[in-house]
Design an enzyme around this catalytic site. Structure first.
Site, mmCIF file in Angstrom:
data_model
loop_
_atom_site.group_PDB
_atom_site.id
_atom_site.type_symbol
_atom_site.label_atom_id
_atom_site.label_comp_id
_atom_site.label_asym_id
_atom_site.label_seq_id
_atom_site.Cartn_x
_atom_site.Cartn_y
_atom_site.Cartn_z
ATOM 1 N N CYS A 64 0.826 -1.200 0.000
ATOM 2 C CA CYS A 64 0.000 0.000 0.000
ATOM 3 C C CYS A 64 0.860 1.250 0.000
ATOM 4 C CB CYS A 64 -0.886 0.052 1.251
ATOM 5 S SG CYS A 64 -1.955 -1.384 1.492
ATOM 6 N N ARG A 73 1.130 -7.983 -3.804
ATOM 7 C CA ARG A 73 0.226 -7.456 -4.822
ATOM 8 C C ARG A 73 -0.190 -6.038 -4.455
ATOM 9 N NH1 ARG A 73 -2.185 -11.834 -2.859
ATOM 10 N NH2 ARG A 73 -4.010 -10.601 -2.249
ATOM 11 N N ASP A 104 20.237 37.633 -12.411
ATOM 12 C CA ASP A 104 18.975 37.919 -13.081
ATOM 13 C C ASP A 104 18.409 39.251 -12.585
ATOM 14 O OD1 ASP A 104 16.540 36.641 -14.653
ATOM 15 O OD2 ASP A 104 15.719 37.503 -12.793
#
Length: 512
Positions: free
Chosen positions: A38, A67, A462
């Site tokens: 999970c 699974r 910048d």
């Protein structure tokens, strides 16, 4: 968060008990008594700690015989932030696997791109992720297969090959092993429309076919992310800098063309409170996984905003900016070479001028495509470096020095001297950029930040950053600002977004 979090059992147990969605994708919980795995936020009652074991990847869970949970759908978790904030071989390998390299080129191709032997790559991935490259690619194929099974009416044969499986038998066996259901049963369980767990790719039925023959249908899906996410600067930047013919903002979505390994595609991306709505149209269904991966990378959806913002909040100047609009992302790219070319075109000119230069290139050298939306304005793929290799620099409406920078960049990309793919080693690529004529720190660092994905890239020269720094009382000279920004590491690229957002420039506004 730290590398190898799955080894901290106590912390993992706390996350599972609190159902904390921030940890989804960081690790997976395998339950010994049920044989399922999970996500940490699974809504079911948490098992006893002695019945939990933790794995770093879904592939590791699958290799251990577990699974996927049918309730929390762990295969739809956001990707681990690790792979987009590191430049080591494992992180680069994971970015390549997400981009479909193993499916197209095999493990030898993956190793060659990384500059390692196949044995070295397998050993490193197994040590950190509990699974080798084939198992990791297989887990990704299973996730894509489930998405197509539940959200489209495609025949299973088409789904098998679209998801990257070599045969229908392998597809059937993998789906049964990972999800404990046959493909037909998986489709039967999926309602025609469901939201699914918050932030996941909830099924949305589509009609038509994604096959390469005939007219492909659009596939709608939901791209999950870790909350919070402030979309203003993310989508504002993409819309304000959009190159006509290649990109557009229309009907509340950013749309663009995609150059993909097997063909081309079109995507529309729109922000929603708990996901990004994504609508994809592909000329070849085998490109689905790659297209999704590149869209997630474009929007920086696998980031860990909590870790980023917690670090930036330690600076009292940045803290109010973070609290006002937490979860800013770095707008990135779907094509690193494209962005590098556009960065050169944008040197020392306005956003509008850069768009004009790029649009001329697109019209002259881009590959024409037909927008599947009759009202859309997407007309071309951005030209590849190969298409630009024979360009006459005199035709560029640029200063002579910048023409030389442009042609040198294109030549380096075509010759392979400069590699700007997802496998790039960030420091090495930045050094090679700086060695090119006309490449200063700003150009190299903006490419590092937006194309290479370096979360610590910084732009102290910048003009927008320096203006924001002055207004906020931060040092405004590049050297002094860089020294102050050392406390923001390793998230300086995100600090750039918060600083840019203090301006009223269109890049910071979500278009209407």
């Amino acid at each position: 968060m730290q590398k190898g979090m799955h080894t901290d059992t106590e912390r993992c147990v706390r996350a599972v008990r609190s159902k904390d969605a921030r940890f989804d994708g960081w690790f997976f919980t395998a339950v010994l008594t049920t044989g399922i795995y999970c996500r940490p936020s699974c809504p079911v009652v948490p098992p006893k700690p002695e019945n939990m074991v933790f794995h770093p990847s879904a592939a590791a869970c699958q290799q251990a015989g577990f699974r996927a949970c049918k309730r929390c759908r762990p295969d739809t978790s956001p990707g681990s932030p690790e792979w987009n904030q590191r430049a080591d071989a494992v992180a680069r390998a994971m970015r390549l696997i997400a981009d479909g390299t193993v499916d197209r080129e095999g493990v030898p191709g993956l190793a060659a791109r990384l500059g390692y032997s196949t044995r070295q790559v397998e050993r490193q991935l197994l040590a950190e992720l509990g699974a080798g490259p084939l198992a990791l690619a297989r887990a990704q194929r299973a996730q894509t297969a489930r998405l197509l099974i539940e959200t489209t009416a495609l025949p299973m044969t088409e789904i098998a090959f679209a998801a990257g499986f070599s045969s229908v038998r392998t597809f059937n066996d993998t789906v049964r092993e990972v999800f404990a259901l046959a493909p037909s049963d998986l489709r039967a369980r999926a309602p025609k429309r469901t939201r699914g767990p918050a932030g996941t790719r909830g099924p949305v039925r589509t009609s038509g076919t994604l096959a390469s023959t005939g007219t492909p249908a659009a596939l709608s899906l939901r791209l999950p992310f870790r909350a919070p996410l402030t979309p203003d600067n993310l989508f504002g930047h993409l819309a304000a800098t959009a190159v006509p013919g290649v990109e557009e903002w229309r009907d509340g979505a950013y749309r663009r063309t995609l150059r993909l390994p097997h063909g081309h595609g079109f995507v529309a991306l729109a922000p929603r409170p708990d996901h990004i709505a994504c609508r994809l149209t592909l000329t070849d269904p085998r490109d689905l996984t790659v297209a999704i991966s590149r869209c997630r990378r474009l929007l920086d959806l696998d980031a860990d905003p909590v870790a980023v913002d917690d670090r930036l909040r330690t600076d009292p100047v940045l803290a109010p900016l973070v609290d006002k609009a937490p979860g800013r992302r770095v707008p990135r790219t779907v094509d690193e070479a494209e962005f590098a070319v556009r960065a050169v075109l944008g040197q020392q000119v306005s956003t509008a001028a850069a768009r004009t230069h790029a649009a001329r290139l697109v019209t002259a050298y881009g590959e024409p495509v037909a927008d599947p939306d009759p009202e859309g304005g997407l007309t071309h793929l951005f030209p590849s470096p190969e298409a630009l290799a024979d360009l006459d620099p005199e035709t560029l409406a640029l200063p002579r020095a910048r023409r030389a920078t442009f042609t040198t960049l294109v030549r380096a990309l075509v010759d392979g001297d400069l590699r700007l793919g997802v496998e790039s080693d960030w420091p090495e690529a930045r050094a090679k950029l700086l060695a090119l004529p006309g490449f200063g720190p700003w150009t190299a660092d903006v490419i590092a930040m937006r194309a290479l994905g370096d979360p610590d890239a910084f732009l102290p020269t910048d003009l927008g950053i320096r203006r924001a720094a002055r207004e906020l009382g931060l040092p405004s000279t590049p050297a002094a600002l860089t020294a102050r920004a050392a406390a923001w590491r390793p998230w300086r690229a995100y600090a750039v977004q918060y600083l840019w957002a203090t301006d009223s420039h269109p890049i910071n506004v979500l278009p209407a």
